[in-house]
Design an enzyme around this catalytic site. Structure first.
Site, PDB file in Angstrom:
ATOM      1  CB  CYS A 125      45.691  41.173  -7.328  1.00 48.61           C
ATOM      2  SG  CYS A 125      44.176  40.279  -7.042  1.00 48.61           S
ATOM      3  CD1 TRP A 136      43.838  35.325  -4.760  1.00 49.63           C
ATOM      4  CD2 TRP A 136      45.480  34.056  -5.548  1.00 49.63           C
ATOM      5  NE1 TRP A 136      43.962  34.259  -3.934  1.00 49.63           N
ATOM      6  CE2 TRP A 136      44.952  33.457  -4.388  1.00 49.63           C
ATOM      7  CE3 TRP A 136      46.537  33.421  -6.225  1.00 49.63           C
ATOM      8  CZ2 TRP A 136      45.451  32.258  -3.884  1.00 49.63           C
ATOM      9  CZ3 TRP A 136      47.015  32.230  -5.719  1.00 49.63           C
ATOM     10  CH2 TRP A 136      46.481  31.659  -4.572  1.00 49.63           C
ATOM     11  CG  ASN A 151      46.367  44.391  -6.099  1.00 46.62           C
ATOM     12  OD1 ASN A 151      45.982  44.038  -7.210  1.00 46.62           O
ATOM     13  ND2 ASN A 151      47.644  44.567  -5.798  1.00 46.62           N
ATOM     14  N   GLY A 152      42.703  43.532  -3.591  1.00 47.62           N
ATOM     15  CA  GLY A 152      41.962  43.585  -2.332  1.00 47.62           C
ATOM     16  C   GLY A 152      40.497  43.242  -2.542  1.00 47.62           C
ATOM     17  CD  GLU A 163      59.260  27.117   8.757  1.00 49.23           C
ATOM     18  OE1 GLU A 163      58.149  27.342   9.252  1.00 49.23           O
ATOM     19  OE2 GLU A 163      59.567  27.519   7.624  1.00 49.23           O
ATOM     20  CE  LYS A 222      58.548  26.717   4.315  1.00 49.82           C
ATOM     21  NZ  LYS A 222      58.762  27.820   5.243  1.00 49.82           N
ATOM     22  CD  GLU A 268      54.675  26.681   2.691  1.00 47.77           C
ATOM     23  OE1 GLU A 268      53.862  27.541   2.357  1.00 47.77           O
ATOM     24  OE2 GLU A 268      55.677  26.920   3.376  1.00 47.77           O
ATOM     25  CG  HIS A 302      50.117  12.618  25.832  1.00 47.07           C
ATOM     26  ND1 HIS A 302      49.708  11.956  26.977  1.00 47.07           N
ATOM     27  CD2 HIS A 302      51.372  13.058  26.081  1.00 47.07           C
ATOM     28  CE1 HIS A 302      50.670  12.020  27.887  1.00 47.07           C
ATOM     29  NE2 HIS A 302      51.692  12.680  27.355  1.00 47.07           N
TER      30      HIS A 302
HETATM   31  C1  F6R Z   1      55.256  29.565   4.764  1.00 42.04           C
HETATM   32  C2  F6R Z   1      55.055  30.993   4.613  1.00 42.04           C
HETATM   33  C3  F6R Z   1      53.934  31.610   5.348  1.00 42.04           C
HETATM   34  C4  F6R Z   1      54.315  33.028   5.830  1.00 42.04           C
HETATM   35  C5  F6R Z   1      53.076  33.698   6.441  1.00 42.04           C
HETATM   36  C6  F6R Z   1      53.403  35.068   7.001  1.00 42.04           C
HETATM   37  O1  F6R Z   1      56.393  29.127   4.074  1.00 42.04           O
HETATM   38  O2  F6R Z   1      55.772  31.649   3.887  1.00 42.04           O
HETATM   39  O3  F6R Z   1      53.500  30.813   6.399  1.00 42.04           O
HETATM   40  O4  F6R Z   1      55.340  32.920   6.762  1.00 42.04           O
HETATM   41  O5  F6R Z   1      52.085  33.827   5.460  1.00 42.04           O
HETATM   42  O6  F6R Z   1      53.850  35.936   6.006  1.00 42.04           O
HETATM   43  P1  F6R Z   1      54.578  37.273   6.382  1.00 42.04           P
HETATM   44  O7  F6R Z   1      55.855  36.918   7.049  1.00 42.04           O
HETATM   45  O8  F6R Z   1      54.821  37.984   5.070  1.00 42.04           O
HETATM   46  O9  F6R Z   1      53.665  38.043   7.291  1.00 42.04           O
END
Ligand code: F6R
Length: 611
Positions: free
Chosen positions: A2, A77, A103-104, A484, A488, A491, A507
């Site tokens: 949010c 959200w 928010n929260g 990584e 990417k 996601e 394995h």
């Molecule tokens: C992936 C991505 C997330 C953030 C993770 C941590 O592309 O952006 O995996 O790296 O949510 O977020 P921060 O760095 O803001 O704690």
């Protein structure tokens, strides 16, 4: 997640709130709304879906909202209740005299709601926020000021939240508070602002103030006053944010992800500037921490930041010879971790708001560790929990998928490795300087990589057209890069993708391999390169279509792969940064080929501030 924006000032309230919410769109939302003070009443407008829907509804009001001067706005959200107009914020309390945006999550909302219902309150939404709105309105109706009412209600709430409220009876005033969720005040001339993130207000001001946990802030056109929950005044210095407003605009790129990938050289340059000289000597005197007794490092982080931590482990262990453990923050916080005063805990978080990373820091504090925060967000929650802070200077990251922040996190950890090595005197000064001079090449090597990829990214993306899954393989420092790359891709393109150390293939994961499971191999340099090549050869024998991240003209890469994503030769500390670039661009290409919104992948939000 949010977003909150608040405003008290001139007759541009609607414009400021809508622009501010626009700058928070990247966080993800499914409905939006405004509440505005008007002649002893509160006017509320809400719409499901994009902000454009809300803008259209405002436009239909033929300017009757334009003269209004005080209000709050929200992008929601959905957590409690579906994304409907009834559940959108602002929520009204009592008979519409109090408006609340939030928010929260309020964890004890069910008990509070039941109790209010028992006393005859009628609920119009499924939200936890409406509970708060009724509780505040009840106190205001009983004669308390909005600030007193909010302070009283906060004592009843459990959970994490940032909240902003208006009362019809107190014109020209917005009152706000927070507990574990971020909230900032922005200062203007004859106007003042509130927001859940500075990005919302960059076009308006560069002068900000943080509201601390439990504090209450009253904002009018001419004053900003901060109070303790008991009603005592708090004096607080403001701080300046030097991000340009244009940094949150697209600037000709088709989306923020592409823009941010291309911003990596500049972001790395800014992050290294002033911290490493031409001779390769590192100066991190900005962190006032004594490392002489540090005998163990624990990195805590989530997602991409965790992968940066894995690369940091390689650098710190290699250069400073200190053992490093890299822990997923959401695991670490419940693991009853072991440590002592000689443990250095490095918490990495782009946003500086991630709840699990904050909780991991609190765990580390229990055993007296020194805590160093690596974050991109000056003044964020994490910076206030840590003993020292190393800022990445990536500029605002808007796209949900982290790219430039990742590069800068790795660079900062490399600097830390060099600094620790120097403090411990474990490596000859000249060898450290040489590594430092290598790191200084990061911006230009990353730029060279971006320029050199050309059509290859499209060719590699074509391999994924019929894919049902994919594997990213690497060893040594290429393994975190593989993790990584897989994150990417999955996601933003929703294609199941795994990152694996290529030696582990036999394995289990090799069972996945066939012509519909492309293999992306990060060959790397050094002792593990040949091993990686033989592992990849085993996948070729099983029908895999291989894409290799390797040097142009690399014979072995040509033999085992259909497409090479070329990377230039680079110093050791820089090579994982260079190898990550083609994987970021590949993920971007695969997702856009599938017609997906790369900036806002489904089910994901920019920072994870709820558990
Ligand atoms: C992936 C991505 C997330 C953030 C993770 C941590 O592309 O952006 O995996 O790296 O949510 O977020 P921060 O760095 O803001 O704690």
């Amino acid at each position: 997640m949010c977003g909150i924006v608040g405003y008290a000032g001139r007759d541009r309230c609607v414009e400021v709130l809508m622009e501010g919410l626009g700058h928070l769109e990247y966080r993800g939302y499914d409905s939006a709304g405004l509440a505005l003070q008007t002649e002893g009443r509160i006017e509320r407008i809400r719409e499901v879906g994009r902000l454009e829907n809300l803008a259209r509804t405002i436009a239909r009001r033929n300017g009757d909202l334009s003269p209004l001067r005080t209000g709050v706005g929200h992008t929601r959200w959905a957590t409690h209740g579906r994304p409907t107009e009834e559940n959108a914020h602002p929520q009204l309390g009592g008979n519409g005299t109090v408006a609340v945006v939030h928010n929260g999550i309020i964890e004890n909302f069910a008990e509070l709601k039941e109790e209010l219902q028992g006393r005859g309150f009628r609920f119009r939404s499924e939200t936890d926020t409406e509970v708060m709105a009724h509780l505040i309105a009840e106190r205001v109706d009983g004669g308390e000021s909005l600030r007193e009412a909010l302070a009283g209600v906060l004592r009843q709430l459990e959970g994490t939240f940032a909240v902003a409220a208006l009362s019809a009876g107190e014109p020209g005033k917005v009152v706000a508070a927070r507990h574990q969720s971020p909230l900032v005040v922005g200062f203007g001339e004859g106007e003042n602002f509130l927001a859940s993130a500075v990005q919302a207000l960059l076009g308006e001001t560069s002068q900000f103030l943080h509201v601390e946990n439990g504090e209450i802030v009253e904002v009018t056109d001419s004053s900003v006053e901060v109070f303790t929950p008991e009603g005592e005044h708090v004096e607080r210095e403001s701080f300046e944010v030097d991000w340009e407003a244009e940094a949150v605009e697209l600037g000709g790129y088709r989306d923020y992800m592409l823009k941010e990938i291309h911003e990596q050289p500049a972001a790395l340059g800014a992050t290294l500037l002033g911290r490493i000289d031409v001779d390769g000597a590192v100066d991190l005197s900005e962190i006032d921490l004594d490392f002489t007794d540090t005998d163990r490092v624990v990195v805590v982080a989530c997602g991409t930041a965790y992968h940066a931590g894995l690369l940091g482990k390689h650098a710190i262990e290699k250069l400073a010879r200190i053992p490093v453990e890299v822990e997923i923050a959401s695991e670490y916080r419940y693991a009853d971790p072991i440590g002592n005063e000689s443990t250095l805990v490095v918490a990495i978080s782009q946003s500086g708001e991630t709840t699990d990373t904050l909780a991991a820091i609190q765990e580390a504090r229990r055993f007296g560790a020194k805590v160093l925060a690596v974050t991109n967000t000056r003044g964020s929650l994490i910076t206030r929990e840590a003993d020292a802070v190393l800022l990445t200077k990536a500029g605002p990251e808007i796209c949900v998928a982290s790219t430039k922040a990742f590069a800068c996190q790795v660079a900062v950890l490399d600097l830390l490795a060099l600094q620790l090595a120097r403090a411990r005197g474990v490596m000859p000064e000249e060898a450290l300087r040489e590594a430092g001079r290598g790191l200084r090449l990061a911006p230009e090597k990353v730029e060279e990589t971006i320029q050199g990829l050309g059509e290859r990214v499209g060719e590699a993306a074509a391999v994924f057209e019929a894919a049902r899954c994919s594997l990213f393989l690497g060893r040594g420092i290429s393994y975190p890069v593989a993790l990584e790359g897989a994150l990417k891709l999955k996601e933003i393109s929703y294609l199941p993708s795994e990152g694996y150390p290529s030696g582990e293939m036999k394995h289990g994961p090799i069972a996945l391999v066939d012509e519909y499971c492309p293999v992306v191999a990060i060959l790397g340099d050094g002792v593990v390169r040949e091993k990686t090549i033989s592992n990849v050869e085993e996948t070729v024998a099983r029908g895999a279509n291989v894409i290799a991240v390797a040097r142009e003209g690399d014979r072995a890469a040509q033999r085992i792969s259909g497409v090479i994503l070329p990377v230039p030769e680079a110093p050791e500390l820089v090579s994982p940064l260079v190898a990550s670039v083609p994987l970021q661009l590949l993920a971007h290409h695969v997702a856009t080929d599938r017609g997906l919104d790369v900036d806002k992948p489904r089910n994901l939000a920019k920072s994870v501030t709820v558990e």
